[in-house]
Design an enzyme around this catalytic site. Structure first.
Site, mmCIF file in Angstrom:
data_model
loop_
_atom_site.group_PDB
_atom_site.id
_atom_site.type_symbol
_atom_site.label_atom_id
_atom_site.label_comp_id
_atom_site.label_asym_id
_atom_site.label_seq_id
_atom_site.Cartn_x
_atom_site.Cartn_y
_atom_site.Cartn_z
ATOM 1 N N SER A 185 0.811 -1.220 0.000
ATOM 2 C CA SER A 185 0.000 0.000 0.000
ATOM 3 C C SER A 185 0.841 1.266 0.000
ATOM 4 O O SER A 185 0.370 2.322 -0.435
ATOM 5 C CB SER A 185 -0.945 0.005 1.211
ATOM 6 O OG SER A 185 -0.218 -0.114 2.425
ATOM 7 N N ASP A 425 -3.235 6.589 11.883
ATOM 8 C CA ASP A 425 -2.434 5.917 10.864
ATOM 9 C C ASP A 425 -1.107 6.665 10.753
ATOM 10 O O ASP A 425 -1.039 7.758 10.183
ATOM 11 C CB ASP A 425 -3.170 5.927 9.523
ATOM 12 C CG ASP A 425 -2.359 5.273 8.396
ATOM 13 O OD1 ASP A 425 -1.192 4.892 8.637
ATOM 14 O OD2 ASP A 425 -2.889 5.149 7.276
ATOM 15 N N HIS A 428 1.066 5.283 6.569
ATOM 16 C CA HIS A 428 0.902 5.840 5.222
ATOM 17 C C HIS A 428 1.150 7.344 5.245
ATOM 18 O O HIS A 428 1.423 7.919 6.297
ATOM 19 C CB HIS A 428 -0.491 5.493 4.699
ATOM 20 C CG HIS A 428 -0.741 4.016 4.631
ATOM 21 N ND1 HIS A 428 -1.329 3.317 5.674
ATOM 22 C CD2 HIS A 428 -0.458 3.106 3.674
ATOM 23 C CE1 HIS A 428 -1.401 2.034 5.347
ATOM 24 N NE2 HIS A 428 -0.871 1.868 4.145
#
Length: 446
Positions: A185, A425, A428
């Site tokens: 990702s 998060d 990312h």
């Protein structure tokens, strides 16, 4: 001279004392070792004892598919045993492509060493709302992030300048070609960044994007070019190769086969690979391609990654097309614990608004043993692979993560939003942001 019989006197009391000291020291040492293991468990601790080595030739596409068939999310091991010690038999890299191409940092100026400079004149390179292909997972401003400063930082090497981003020039480099990002990702985030950087100059009726699938393709008709992303988080074939349904109880890989993926990338002109975080999630089950009965072996993540990277490196070494450009992106750091840059604090990346200004900062999110494995394998490939060493420059950007300002399948609930310590998060990256610089580096070296 001392008589011989004097030296034969009993040393039992002394030996007993030494033995007791030894036992006491051993107990203290073991207690200390156990405490250290509990305080800082190592996910890379070997799960096997070294045995005699058997070398396995990778399945790169010239052989039939694995005996057990290709892995998918329904694949299971019938049994799991100890790692047998098998290694990947790698082809020798034929270094005919010239020197200096892999070690991009060995130019007169190392563009990976520098600092972040606030620049709200030339950055961001695009607006979040202007990119129709933006992911909700990375659209931080859309999902409530109040500050925009994270978009305005430009990477400045110490003794030179990065080539200035030019979208038309990049399209000319891609004319008639395929550019593919392969990995997890984080590499998908870099692909989205590249699409957002490129799409603005292509008329809407002359661009298209395929539906979400293992291979997602952005097409620009005018340039007869594609910018693609292939979901392959472990590079080799695995049961986690579904881009949506990959949250599984156990990771199973064919450590000696990447046929499922390489058949999709073998004719691509420019390849950008990454792999890292998925190897940090505990032991991995190995199902060798020749195994017909579903008997797996278990190995720690770092050891399994080394096998997978060896298979990938064998594909690279066996590829004879000198016109193909291959890049490898080093590990993307995480910022899970603010105590690493602000002692005695108990947060994470949430509410961080500025980069770390401590040159050489290195957090626990970037695993040095993993870096060493990657370095060793890439070094063996010589000039066939160009390394985008994004780790150190990204280490400084504790402010660049989505934290709670993102949507992942569903929008965070009010209860989750009120608990950023748990639901942030810090893996990312917001867009526009750090991955744009990774693509500026790619543009610099193409």
């Amino acid at each position: 001279m001392t008589p011989r019989w004097n030296r034969k006197r009993s040393h039992l009391p002394l030996l007993a004392f030494v033995f007791l000291v030894f036992i006491l020291c051993s107990i203290l040492f073991n207690e200390s070792s156990i405490r250290k293991i509990h305080e800082s468990p190592d996910p890379d601790a070997p799960l096997y004892k070294e045995t005699s080595i058997t070398y396995v030739k990778p399945n790169l596409g010239t052989h039939s598919e694995p005996a057990s068939g290709f892995l998918d999310r329904f694949s299971r091991c019938n049994s799991t045993g100890q790692y047998s010690g098998k290694k990947i038999l790698r082809a020798a890299s034929k270094r005919k492509w010239g020197r200096g191409r892999r070690r991009e940092g060995l130019e007169s100026c190392d563009v990976f060493k520098g600092k972040w400079v606030f620049d709200n004149t030339s950055h961001p390179l695009y607006n979040e709302s202007d990119c129709p292909y933006m992911s909700d997972q990375l659209a931080c401003h859309k999902h409530g992030r109040p500050d925009l400063e994270y978009q305005y930082w430009r990477w400045q090497p110490h003794n030179c300048n990065l080539k200035r981003w030019n979208v038309t020039e990049m399209w000319e480099k891609l004319r008639g070609k395929r550019l593919m990002f392969v990995g997890d990702s984080l590499n998908r985030g870099q692909w989205i960044s590249m699409v957002c950087l490129l799409q603005s100059v292509i008329p809407a009726h002359k661009r298209s994007i395929s539906p979400n699938a293992p291979l997602t393709i952005f097409r620009a008709e005018e340039y007869n070019a594609t910018v693609e992303f292939l979901w392959a988080p472990l590079l080799v074939d695995s049961n986690s190769d579904d881009p949506v349904n990959h949250r599984l109880d156990e990771r199973i890989i064919h450590p000696d086969s990447l046929l499922k993926h390489s058949s999709k990338w073998e004719h691509v002109d420019i390849l950008v690979f990454n792999t890292y975080l998925w190897w940090r999630q505990g032991p991995v089950k190995l199902l060798w391609s020749s195994e017909k009965n579903g008997n797996c072996e278990e190995l720690d993540g770092l050891g399994a990654m080394e096998l997978a990277m060896g298979t990938w490196a064998d594909w690279v070494a066996s590829n004879v097309d000198p016109n193909k450009r291959i890049f490898f992106v080093t590990m993307s750091p995480t910022h899970m614990w603010s105590r690493e840059w602000e002692p005695e604090s108990e947060g994470n990346c949430y509410n961080e608004k500025f980069p770390i200004d401590w040159e050489g900062y290195w957090g626990s999110g970037s695993n040095l043993p993993t870096m060493s494995v990657v370095e060793r394998i890439l070094s063996s490939l010589g000039s066939k692979v160009s390394v985008l060493n994004i780790t150190q420059l990204s280490e400084y950007r504790k402010d660049g993560h989505p934290s709670i300002y993102r949507k992942f399948w569903e929008t965070l609930s009010p209860e989750q939003l009120s608990n950023p310590k748990t639901y942030s998060d810090c893996i990312h990256w917001c867009l526009p942001g750090v991955p744009d610089v990774w693509n500026e580096l790619l543009f610099h070296f193409l």
